[in-house]
Design a protein around this motif. Structure first.
Motif, PDB file in Angstrom:
ATOM      1  N   ARG A 179      47.063  34.359  41.698  1.00  0.00           N
ATOM      2  CA  ARG A 179      47.019  34.836  40.314  1.00  0.00           C
ATOM      3  C   ARG A 179      46.076  33.984  39.471  1.00  0.00           C
ATOM      4  O   ARG A 179      45.380  34.509  38.593  1.00  0.00           O
ATOM      5  CB  ARG A 179      48.424  34.834  39.705  1.00  0.00           C
ATOM      6  N   ASP A 193      42.971  35.592  37.562  1.00  0.00           N
ATOM      7  CA  ASP A 193      42.840  35.456  36.102  1.00  0.00           C
ATOM      8  C   ASP A 193      41.482  34.858  35.732  1.00  0.00           C
ATOM      9  O   ASP A 193      40.845  35.291  34.764  1.00  0.00           O
ATOM     10  CB  ASP A 193      43.965  34.578  35.546  1.00  0.00           C
ATOM     11  N   ARG A 223      38.847  37.615  36.206  1.00  0.00           N
ATOM     12  CA  ARG A 223      38.965  38.661  35.191  1.00  0.00           C
ATOM     13  C   ARG A 223      38.454  38.173  33.827  1.00  0.00           C
ATOM     14  O   ARG A 223      37.677  38.858  33.161  1.00  0.00           O
ATOM     15  CB  ARG A 223      40.416  39.123  35.077  1.00  0.00           C
ATOM     16  N   GLU A 224      38.885  36.977  33.413  1.00  0.00           N
ATOM     17  CA  GLU A 224      38.500  36.470  32.094  1.00  0.00           C
ATOM     18  C   GLU A 224      37.015  36.110  32.041  1.00  0.00           C
ATOM     19  O   GLU A 224      36.341  36.340  31.038  1.00  0.00           O
ATOM     20  CB  GLU A 224      39.348  35.254  31.743  1.00  0.00           C
TER      21      GLU A 224
END
Length: 302
Positions: free
Chosen positions: A134, A138, A141-142
């Motif tokens: 995760r 993350d 994605r960010e």
């Protein structure tokens, strides 16, 4: 051959098995090695089969089994095979825990970590595979939010976005160490900004000078780095011309140097190296020093 009807005192049983009297007495009191009778004076008596039972109990205890489990084996409530399987799983879990602790402590020993850093490293190392995944997801994605991964030249966004780390559930010490370093890396705001800069530049498209052959960069610039040849020297210029066209206009040399600098970063390369460790893949060789040398040479001879 022993007489099957022979009865042994606790002292005789201790001499035959090499187990201390107080230990056999404790096992007897715990119901693991029950006596077969008592003398008129109340002393415990054991049959000849107690020798084998004591030796079995000693072996199981030395393997780390608790008395309740040992009692079940002796009473044949469970088989030794079932117990062994359960303890293999328990030992595997303990080994994983010890491996994580060792990796964290080894990392602390190699750097001057604060108490807070030690706590964070330990928490990172103890994360499950899903939790570790995760963090990487993350970060991807960010960092690439709003970047069109299908745009021309968006290779970095595509690579980092479509090739997330497959983090192992049972990491080795090297992988634990790599994970702690990677988690620190993707949490660093300067690193995130640098990766996004590369992604945005890659997605922008537009005309660019043709890049050099990576094989030539590795061969010639890599050797120059190893030989400590200054990029601005005359010998450095000769090496440069083995990599790029000697007639390349000065303006295009400067443009090429800027383009290479945008996509050359030691920490980004380290990201891929750490992922390779975590995925159990072959080590990723370092090419950044060679490209840094080439960039300096292009700028020096522009």
């Amino acid at each position: 051959m022993s007489d099957p009807t022979e009865m042994l005192t606790i002292g005789e049983l201790a001499r035959r098995t090499g187990v201390a009297v107080r230990t056999i007495r404790f096992w007897s009191d715990s119901g693991v090695i029950a006596p077969n009778g008592r003398t008129t004076g109340g002393f415990r008596l054991y049959d000849a089969g107690a020798v084998a039972r004591v030796e079995l109990v000693r072996t199981l205890r030395e393997l780390g089994l608790d008395l309740d489990t040992v009692r079940q084996v002796v009473d044949r409530q469970v088989t030794v095979r079932d117990v062994a399987r359960a303890h293999v799983r328990a030992l595997d879990a303990e080994i994983r825990t010890l491996r994580v602790r060792r990796a964290v402590l080894d990392r602390v020993a190699r750097q001057d970590s604060t108490t807070e850093e030690l706590r964070l490293m330990h928490e990172l190392a103890r994360m499950s595979a899903d939790e570790r995944q995760r963090i990487i997801d993350d970060f991807v994605r960010e960092t690439f939010d709003g970047v069109d991964a299908q745009a021309p030249g968006a290779h970095i966004a595509q690579a980092m976005g479509t090739m997330p780390a497959h983090l192992p559930a049972d990491p080795t010490s090297e992988q634990v160490d790599a994970w702690v370093e990677l988690a620190e890396l993707v949490s660093d705001e300067a690193f995130r900004r640098r990766v996004r800069e590369m992604a945005v530049a890659g997605a922008r498209g537009g005309p660019r000078p043709a890049g050099p052959d990576p094989a030539k960069v590795a061969e010639h610039a890599g050797q120059a780095v190893r030989d400590e040849i200054a990029p601005a020297s005359g010998e450095g210029q000769e090496i440069l011309h083995r990599i790029v066209d000697p007639h390349l206009p000065m303006s295009e040399r400067a443009l090429l140097a800027g383009q290479l600098a945008t996509f050359t970063d030691r920490r980004v390369e380290r990201y891929w190296q750490l992922l390779a460790v975590l995925n159990g893949r072959p080590p990723v060789p370092s090419h950044v020093p060679a490209f840094e040398w080439l960039i300096a040479a292009l700028r020096s001879h522009a």
